[in-house]
Design a protein around this motif. Structure first.
Motif, PDB file in Angstrom:
ATOM      1  N   GLU A 177       8.631   1.180  -4.204  1.00 33.18           N
ATOM      2  CA  GLU A 177       9.932   1.682  -3.754  1.00 33.18           C
ATOM      3  C   GLU A 177      10.043   1.603  -2.228  1.00 33.18           C
ATOM      4  O   GLU A 177      11.074   1.182  -1.681  1.00 33.18           O
ATOM      5  N   HIS A 178       8.990   1.975  -1.493  1.00 28.75           N
ATOM      6  CA  HIS A 178       9.026   1.905  -0.038  1.00 28.75           C
ATOM      7  C   HIS A 178       9.126   0.467   0.419  1.00 28.75           C
ATOM      8  O   HIS A 178       9.852   0.165   1.395  1.00 28.75           O
ATOM      9  N   ALA A 179       8.414  -0.456  -0.230  1.00 29.22           N
ATOM     10  CA  ALA A 179       8.477  -1.865   0.164  1.00 29.22           C
ATOM     11  C   ALA A 179       9.864  -2.442  -0.079  1.00 29.22           C
ATOM     12  O   ALA A 179      10.374  -3.237   0.728  1.00 29.22           O
ATOM     13  N   LEU A 180      10.552  -2.030  -1.198  1.00 28.87           N
ATOM     14  CA  LEU A 180      11.890  -2.551  -1.484  1.00 28.87           C
ATOM     15  C   LEU A 180      12.905  -2.035  -0.465  1.00 28.87           C
ATOM     16  O   LEU A 180      13.791  -2.775  -0.004  1.00 28.87           O
ATOM     17  N   SER A 198      -8.130  10.061   0.693  1.00 29.56           N
ATOM     18  CA  SER A 198      -7.421   8.778   0.803  1.00 29.56           C
ATOM     19  C   SER A 198      -8.008   7.795  -0.190  1.00 29.56           C
ATOM     20  O   SER A 198      -9.137   7.933  -0.646  1.00 29.56           O
ATOM     21  N   LEU A 199      -7.170   6.816  -0.464  1.00 28.97           N
ATOM     22  CA  LEU A 199      -7.527   5.826  -1.483  1.00 28.97           C
ATOM     23  C   LEU A 199      -8.747   5.045  -1.044  1.00 28.97           C
ATOM     24  O   LEU A 199      -8.714   4.362  -0.012  1.00 28.97           O
ATOM     25  N   PRO A 200      -9.816   5.167  -1.776  1.00 34.20           N
ATOM     26  CA  PRO A 200     -10.991   4.374  -1.396  1.00 34.20           C
ATOM     27  C   PRO A 200     -10.756   2.895  -1.669  1.00 34.20           C
ATOM     28  O   PRO A 200      -9.839   2.518  -2.403  1.00 34.20           O
ATOM     29  N   VAL A 201     -11.596   2.141  -1.076  1.00 29.50           N
ATOM     30  CA  VAL A 201     -11.429   0.695  -1.218  1.00 29.50           C
ATOM     31  C   VAL A 201     -11.687   0.252  -2.641  1.00 29.50           C
ATOM     32  O   VAL A 201     -11.010  -0.610  -3.166  1.00 29.50           O
ATOM     33  N   ASP A 202     -12.601   0.873  -3.308  1.00 27.00           N
ATOM     34  CA  ASP A 202     -12.955   0.403  -4.640  1.00 27.00           C
ATOM     35  C   ASP A 202     -12.231   1.143  -5.752  1.00 27.00           C
ATOM     36  O   ASP A 202     -12.549   0.949  -6.920  1.00 27.00           O
ATOM     37  N   ARG A 203     -11.240   2.009  -5.456  1.00 24.66           N
ATOM     38  CA  ARG A 203     -10.525   2.711  -6.516  1.00 24.66           C
ATOM     39  C   ARG A 203      -9.185   2.037  -6.790  1.00 24.66           C
ATOM     40  O   ARG A 203      -8.415   1.783  -5.851  1.00 24.66           O
ATOM     41  N   PRO A 204      -8.862   1.737  -8.049  1.00 25.39           N
ATOM     42  CA  PRO A 204      -7.545   1.135  -8.338  1.00 25.39           C
ATOM     43  C   PRO A 204      -6.436   2.157  -8.163  1.00 25.39           C
ATOM     44  O   PRO A 204      -6.640   3.365  -8.249  1.00 25.39           O
ATOM     45  N   MET A 205      -5.209   1.672  -7.943  1.00 28.87           N
ATOM     46  CA  MET A 205      -4.040   2.517  -7.756  1.00 28.87           C
ATOM     47  C   MET A 205      -3.584   3.070  -9.103  1.00 28.87           C
ATOM     48  O   MET A 205      -3.659   2.410 -10.139  1.00 28.87           O
ATOM     49  N   ARG A 206      -3.073   4.310  -9.031  1.00 25.74           N
ATOM     50  CA  ARG A 206      -2.459   4.893 -10.224  1.00 25.74           C
ATOM     51  C   ARG A 206      -1.041   4.377 -10.365  1.00 25.74           C
ATOM     52  O   ARG A 206      -0.454   3.837  -9.425  1.00 25.74           O
ATOM     53  N   LEU A 207      -0.458   4.571 -11.550  1.00 28.29           N
ATOM     54  CA  LEU A 207       0.892   4.044 -11.815  1.00 28.29           C
ATOM     55  C   LEU A 207       1.920   4.736 -10.925  1.00 28.29           C
ATOM     56  O   LEU A 207       2.844   4.089 -10.398  1.00 28.29           O
ATOM     57  N   SER A 208       1.771   6.041 -10.707  1.00 29.00           N
ATOM     58  CA  SER A 208       2.714   6.736  -9.831  1.00 29.00           C
ATOM     59  C   SER A 208       2.605   6.228  -8.407  1.00 29.00           C
ATOM     60  O   SER A 208       3.610   6.104  -7.692  1.00 29.00           O
ATOM     61  N   GLU A 209       1.394   5.920  -7.969  1.00 37.04           N
ATOM     62  CA  GLU A 209       1.211   5.369  -6.631  1.00 37.04           C
ATOM     63  C   GLU A 209       1.823   3.986  -6.524  1.00 37.04           C
ATOM     64  O   GLU A 209       2.393   3.621  -5.490  1.00 37.04           O
ATOM     65  N   ILE A 210       1.722   3.189  -7.598  1.00 38.01           N
ATOM     66  CA  ILE A 210       2.332   1.851  -7.575  1.00 38.01           C
ATOM     67  C   ILE A 210       3.842   1.964  -7.446  1.00 38.01           C
ATOM     68  O   ILE A 210       4.485   1.216  -6.710  1.00 38.01           O
ATOM     69  N   HIS A 211       4.489   2.924  -8.185  1.00 32.95           N
ATOM     70  CA  HIS A 211       5.927   3.106  -8.098  1.00 32.95           C
ATOM     71  C   HIS A 211       6.346   3.489  -6.682  1.00 32.95           C
ATOM     72  O   HIS A 211       7.324   2.935  -6.138  1.00 32.95           O
ATOM     73  N   VAL A 212       5.585   4.388  -6.040  1.00 28.75           N
ATOM     74  CA  VAL A 212       5.947   4.831  -4.695  1.00 28.75           C
ATOM     75  C   VAL A 212       5.781   3.691  -3.699  1.00 28.75           C
ATOM     76  O   VAL A 212       6.640   3.470  -2.823  1.00 28.75           O
ATOM     77  N   ALA A 213       4.678   2.953  -3.815  1.00 26.26           N
ATOM     78  CA  ALA A 213       4.452   1.830  -2.899  1.00 26.26           C
ATOM     79  C   ALA A 213       5.536   0.777  -3.061  1.00 26.26           C
ATOM     80  O   ALA A 213       6.057   0.229  -2.076  1.00 26.26           O
ATOM     81  N   SER A 248       0.837  -1.201   0.000  1.00 25.07           N
ATOM     82  CA  SER A 248       0.000   0.000   0.000  1.00 25.07           C
ATOM     83  C   SER A 248       0.871   1.250   0.000  1.00 25.07           C
ATOM     84  O   SER A 248       2.072   1.197   0.295  1.00 25.07           O
ATOM     85  N   ILE A 249       0.250   2.366  -0.332  1.00 26.02           N
ATOM     86  CA  ILE A 249       0.964   3.627  -0.364  1.00 26.02           C
ATOM     87  C   ILE A 249       1.204   4.091   1.081  1.00 26.02           C
ATOM     88  O   ILE A 249       0.261   4.138   1.876  1.00 26.02           O
ATOM     89  N   PRO A 250       2.423   4.401   1.400  1.00 29.63           N
ATOM     90  CA  PRO A 250       2.683   4.875   2.768  1.00 29.63           C
ATOM     91  C   PRO A 250       2.063   6.255   2.968  1.00 29.63           C
ATOM     92  O   PRO A 250       1.840   7.000   2.019  1.00 29.63           O
TER      93      PRO A 250
END
Length: 857
Positions: free
Chosen positions: A151-154, A134-149, A37-39
C-alpha cells in the motif's frame, strides 16, 4: 483493479463471482526485482491488517453449502512477495512455501488460504513488529506486513487523486469497483458481446446481494444462471444458483424458489454432497405441502424422466383395455411420495395430446433410480401411441415432465434421445373380426321335437377366456335349460387354411376326449378356459313349436311349401375380452321341417267300386327313418275295406326310409253313401305315423333329446289328407277346335269353337242333367265378343254325345295374345283338371287353350 485490492488487503471483503475469481487466479502477481519493505512506524497499520485477516469469514450460503475456494490471493501473494526479497538466501523458510506437503501453504492447499497463512504467520511471528523487533534478514514477511508495504509503495507511485481516494478505504474501493464493472458490462452489451456482459452482471449481482438489494440481485442472477445453464457450465452454475435461490426465498418468490431447487437437484450429483441434495429435496417437499399463495405447475423434466420398457409395444384390439408398464427414473436423493400420477399418450403420427390422461390408481413412492409404474389403459382408437407427458401431484404441487430417459447403453431400447423418434409403447389394431360363430347344421331339423343345435365358436387370434355366450331364442322356439350343454373341441379339414365354411360338411372332432358339460342359466353359457384358444362346438337343445297340423297334397289339391314356414331365428351375443368389453353379436336362421311330406293318389278303381289309395311318404330329413306303424282315419264319405282298422294292406313294417328317398303305402277304401257335400268339404282324413329316427346330430336331424331317462324313442307324426269324390271319374271332356291362322286379323270377325263330349251315361253317374251352362271368358283389352258370352245348351244323356259351342270374337290388338276360354260353371272351370264342387271332373283334351296366337295388324 481487483488485483490491487488483494495487494493492499481489501480483496477478502469484495463479493466476487466464480468467473471473476477464476480470472484472478490466472493473472500473475507483480514480480519486482525486490519486494517493497515495510516502512518505519507502521506497526499500527500492520496490526489493523492483521486484525482484518483474522476476522475475515466466508459468507455462509443457503443450504449450508460448502464450496472449495479457488487457489487465490493470500497464499500465492505470501509466496511471491517473500520470493522477491533479494537478501533471502537458499534454504530460508520462504523456500518451504513452494512445497506441497500438507502444511496448508501450497497453491492447492486443502485448507482455506486465508486461514492457513494467517495461522502460520501467527505461530512464527507472534506479536506486533516494533523497532526492537525489526524484521530480521532471514525472517519472511507476514501477510499483513506485505499488505502494508504494497500500500505504501502504491501511494508513492499514484498521482491521480481520484484513484488515490478509491484506495483510501474498502467502501471507496467498492464504489469504484462497481463503477468500473457497470461500465464494462454496458460496453459489452452495446458491442453485442452479450455473454461477457452477462458475466459482469454476475459481479454486480454479488455486490447487490451483499448490500441487501435482493430484487436487483435476483434479476442479474437469473441472467447469469440462464447463460451458465445454456452453455452447460454446471460447476459455475452450482456456485451462482444457490445465491439466486437465496434471493428468491428472501423475496418469497415461491415459484422461482421451487424451480431453483429443482434445478439444483438436477445438476450433477458430484457437485453437491448428499446432505446438501437432501436439503434441496426437503425444501421442495416443504413448499409442496404448505399453503402456497399462487401454486404453479412445476416442470420436473430434469428430475423425473420416463420411457417405455424395452419389451415390444403393448398390442391391443379396438375397444380393448390393457395394462401398460412404464419405467420412471427419479433424480431425487431420497424417496418421494406422489399423491397422484397420470400419463398421456400421443398418437405416433401427430403431436396432438388429445387423449385424456391415464391415471395410476394408487399413490406412488418413487425411490431413487428406476421405478416400474403400471397404468390401466382404457380402450383407445386404432393407431400407434408414444409417451406424452407425465403429470402428478406432490402434496398440493402439480408437476409435469416431458423428458425421456437416457439411462442405459446407447444400443439398448432404454436409451432415448431427441434426435431419433421415440419408440411406440402401444399399438391398437383396427377393428377386425376376433371371433366367428356359425351354425354346425342350419337345416332339416325336426319340428316339435327336442333337437341338438350346434354352434361352431372359432377365436381368430384372440383369447376367449372367461367368455359368456348369450343365446336368445326367437318366437316359436324354446331352449330346454334342464339339459346340460355339451362343449367339445372341433377341427374341420380346412381349419388351418381357410375360415369356417358353414356349407362344408361338418367333420367330427379329432379330439373326441375333450368334451365338457356345462349348465345354461337364463340363456347364458360360460365357456371353459380350455376353449379360449381353440375352435369348439357348442351343442344346446331347442324345440321348435308349431301347433298347426301339416297337410298332405294330392293331384286334386296341390300345395306350395315355403321355406319361411319352418324358419326360426336365434340371436347370439358373446361377451369376451379381459374386461368383457368385446361384444360379438349375430343372428342365425335355423330351418325346421316335418319328418315326412305326404302325398296321395288313386292308383286304380276296381270294378266293385273300391279304390286303391296310395300314400307316398317323402323323407325330409338327413337321417334314416324307421316307420313302425301307420294308420289312416278317413273323413266322412269314405270307409276302409277289410278289417276296417285303418291299417295298410301290406305288413312290411318296420319300413326303413333312407334320407331324401320315399316309400309308398296302399290303402283299400270305398265311397260311403253320404250325399252331404258340405260335410265332405270341411272334413279331412288324418294319417298317423309311428316312427323312429337314427342319425348323427352333426348332420342335422337325429334322435331327439330325451327329456326324461325313461322316455320312449318312438315318435308320432300326424298329417291331414283331403280326399276328393270321385277319384278319376270324369263325365265331360272339353276341347278347343283349331282354326286357320290366316283368318286372324285385327278388327275382323273370327269364330271360336269348342267341342263338348259326354264320357258316360247319366244313369251311371247317378245324376240327371241334360242341359249345361257355358260361359266365355275373354280379356276385354284383347278381344271383343260379338255374340253371347254365356248361355244354356241341351246335351244328350247318351254316352259319346257331342256338341259344339261357337262364339264370334273380334281381335282388338296385334301381337301374341291368349284366345278366349270356355267355362262350364255348373261343372267347374274348363281350364282346371278337377272339379272340387261336385262329382264331375272336366278334362281338357288339347293344350291349345293356353297357346298364344300371333295376330297381325
Amino acid at each position: 483493479f481487483m488485483r490491487l485490492a488483494y495487494l493492499i488487503g481489501y480483496g477478502v471483503e469484495i463479493e466476487k463471482s466464480p468467473v471473476n475469481s477464476a480470472s484472478l487466479s490466472m493473472l500473475s502477481w507483480p514480480k519486482p526485482a525486490t519486494w517493497p519493505s515495510i516502512p518505519p512506524d507502521s506497526s499500527a497499520e500492520v496490526m489493523a491488517k492483521e486484525k482484518t485477516i483474522l476476522q475475515a469469514k466466508a459468507r455462509e450460503k443457503l443450504f449450508d453449502i460448502q464450496r472449495k475456494p479457488l487457489p487465490l490471493e493470500p497464499s500465492s501473494l505470501l509466496r511471491e512477495a517473500n520470493r522477491r526479497r533479494a537478501f533471502l538466501s537458499v534454504g530460508n523458510l520462504s523456500e518451504l512455501y513452494d512445497s506441497v506437503d500438507g502444511s496448508g501453504l501450497g497453491a492447492h492447499s486443502k485448507l482455506s488460504p486465508n486461514k492457513s497463512s494467517s495461522n502460520l504467520m501467527t505461530r512464527t511471528m507472534s506479536g506486533p513488529a516494533t523497532s526492537e523487533t525489526s524484521l530480521p534478514v532471514d525472517r519472511p514477511m507476514r501477510l499483513s506486513e506485505i499488505h502494508v508495504a504494497a500500500e505504501h509503495a502504491l501511494k508513492q507511485t499514484i498521482s491521480d487523486p481520484d484513484f488515490m481516494t478509491s484506495l483510501s478505504s474498502p467502501e471507496e474501493f467498492e464504489s469504484r469497483y462497481m463503477e468500473l464493472t457497470k461500465g464494462a458490462a454496458d460496453n459489452y452489451h452495446r458491442s453485442w458481446w452479450k455473454r461477457h456482459g452477462v458475466v459482469l452482471d454476475g459481479e454486480i449481482a454479488a455486490i447487490f446481494f451483499k448490500h441487501g438489494n435482493y430484487d436487483l440481485a435476483a434479476k442479474s442472477y437469473e441472467k447469469v444462471c440462464a447463460l451458465y445453464s445454456a452453455e452447460g457450465w454446471e460447476e459455475l452454475l452450482a456456485d451462482v444458483l444457490p445465491d439466486l435461490a437465496e434471493c428468491q426465498k428472501i423475496l418469497k418468490d415461491e415459484a422461482g424458489y421451487l424451480a431453483s431447487c429443482v434445478k439444483l437437484l438436477s445438476l450433477e450429483s458430484s457437485l453437491f454432497s448428499s446432505k446438501e441434495r437432501q436439503a434441496f429435496q426437503s425444501e421442495v417437499v416443504r413448499l409442496a405441502h404448505s399453503e402456497m399463495r399462487h401454486p404453479v405447475p412445476l416442470d420436473v423434466s430434469s428430475l423425473i424422466t420416463f420411457a417405455g420398457n424395452p419389451a415390444p409395444p403393448l398390442e391391443l384390439c379396438d375397444g380393448d383395455p390393457g395394462t401398460l408398464s412404464v419405467a420412471v427414473w427419479s433424480g431425487f436423493p431420497d424417496d418421494i411420495t406422489l399423491e397422484s400420477l397420470s400419463l398421456r399418450l400421443s398418437a405416433f403420427s401427430s403431436a396432438d395430446e388429445g387423449l385424456k390422461a391415464i391415471r395410476s390408481t394408487d399413490a406412488r413412492v418413487l425411490v431413487p433410480g428406476r421405478n416400474i409404474i403400471t397404468f390401466d389403459i382404457p380402450p383407445q382408437k386404432p393407431g400407434s401411441y408414444v409417451l406424452g407427458a407425465l403429470t402428478g401431484q406432490i402434496g398440493k404441487l402439480s408437476f409435469r415432465s416431458h423428458g425421456f430417459s437416457q439411462d442405459g447403453p446407447v444400443d439398448t431400447d432404454e436409451f432415448m434421445s431427441f434426435e431419433k423418434p421415440t419408440r411406440p409403447v402401444l399399438k391398437v389394431r383396427k377393428p377386425r373380426a376376433l371371433v366367428d360363430i356359425t351354425p354346425a347344421v342350419s337345416s332339416a331339423l325336426l319340428m316339435n321335437e327336442l333337437q341338438w343345435i350346434g354352434l361352431i365358436v372359432k377365436p381368430i387370434d384372440y383369447s376367449l377366456k372367461g367368455g359368456i355366450l348369450h343365446i336368445d331364442a326367437g318366437a316359436e322356439l324354446k331352449i330346454e335349460e334342464s339339459q346340460m350343454i355339451e362343449i367339445e373341441s372341433y377341427r374341420s379339414d380346412g381349419e388351418h387354411s381357410s375360415p369356417i365354411d358353414a356349407s362344408k360338411v361338418l367333420s367330427r372332432p379329432t379330439d373326441t376326449g375333450r368334451v365338457e358339460k356345462v349348465p345354461i342359466e337364463n340363456g347364458k353359457i360360460k365357456l371353459p378356459d380350455w376353449a379360449s384358444d381353440v375352435t369348439t362346438l357348442v351343442w344346446f337343445p331347442v324345440r321348435a313349436i308349431n301347433d298347426t297340423v301339416p297337410k298332405g297334397t294330392s293331384p286334386a289339391s296341390p300345395q306350395k311349401h315355403s321355406i319361411v314356414d319352418g324358419m326360426r331365428m336365434i340371436a347370439l351375443k358373446l361377451e369376451f375380452g379381459a374386461f368383457h368389453n368385446q361384444i360379438f353379436e349375430r343372428t342365425i336362421a335355423v330351418h325346421f321341417t316335418n319328418p315326412f311330406h305326404v302325398s296321395t293318389r288313386v292308383v286304380d278303381k276296381c270294378n266293385d267300386g273300391t279304390l286303391l289309395l296310395q300314400v307316398i311318404l317323402h323323407s325330409e330329413v338327413k337321417a334314416t327313418l324307421h316307420v313302425k306303424d301307420v294308420s289312416l282315419d278317413l273323413q266322412a264319405g269314405f270307409e276302409h275295406l277289410g278289417k276296417g282298422d285303418g291299417r295298410p294292406t301290406s305288413s312290411l313294417f318296420p319300413l326303413v326310409i333312407a334320407p331324401s328317398s320315399k316309400a309308398g303305402i296302399l290303402f283299400v277304401i270305398r265311397l260311403s253313401g253320404t250325399k252331404d257335400l258340405d260335410e265332405l268339404e270341411q272334413a279331412d282324413s288324418m294319417l298317423h305315423i309311428k316312427y323312429g329316427i337314427s342319425g348323427d346330430r352333426a348332420t342335422g336331424a337325429h334322435s331327439p333329446v330325451p327329456v326324461k331317462p325313461d322316455d320312449s324313442e318312438e315318435l308320432l307324426f300326424k298329417i291331414s289328407l283331403k280326399l276328393k269324390r270321385p277319384v278319376l271319374d270324369p263325365c265331360l271332356a272339353v276341347g278347343f277346335l283349331p282354326f286357320s291362322t290366316d283368318c286372324l286379323r285385327v278388327g275382323q270377325l273370327v269364330n271360336m269353337k269348342w267341342r263338348v263330349e259326354r264320357l258316360k251315361d247319366l244313369e251311371e253317374a247317378s245324376l240327371s242333367d241334360d242341359e249345361i251352362l257355358y260361359q266365355v271368358d275373354a280379356n276385354p283389352q284383347n278381344w271383343m265378343v260379338a255374340g253371347r258370352k254365356s248361355g244354356h245348351i241341351s246335351f244328350s244323356e247318351a254316352q259319346g254325345s257331342r256338341i259344339e259351342i261357337a262364339v264370334t270374337c273380334v281381335p282388338l290388338v296385334s301381337g301374341y295374345v291368349h284366345p278366349p276360354q270356355l267355362g262350364l260353371p255348373d261343372v267347374g272351370d274348363a281350364n282346371i283338371s278337377c272339379n272340387p264342387a261336385g262329382p264331375h271332373l272336366v278334362c281338357v283334351l288339347p293344350p291349345t287353350l293356353s297357346t298364344s296366337y300371333c295376330i297381325p295388324a
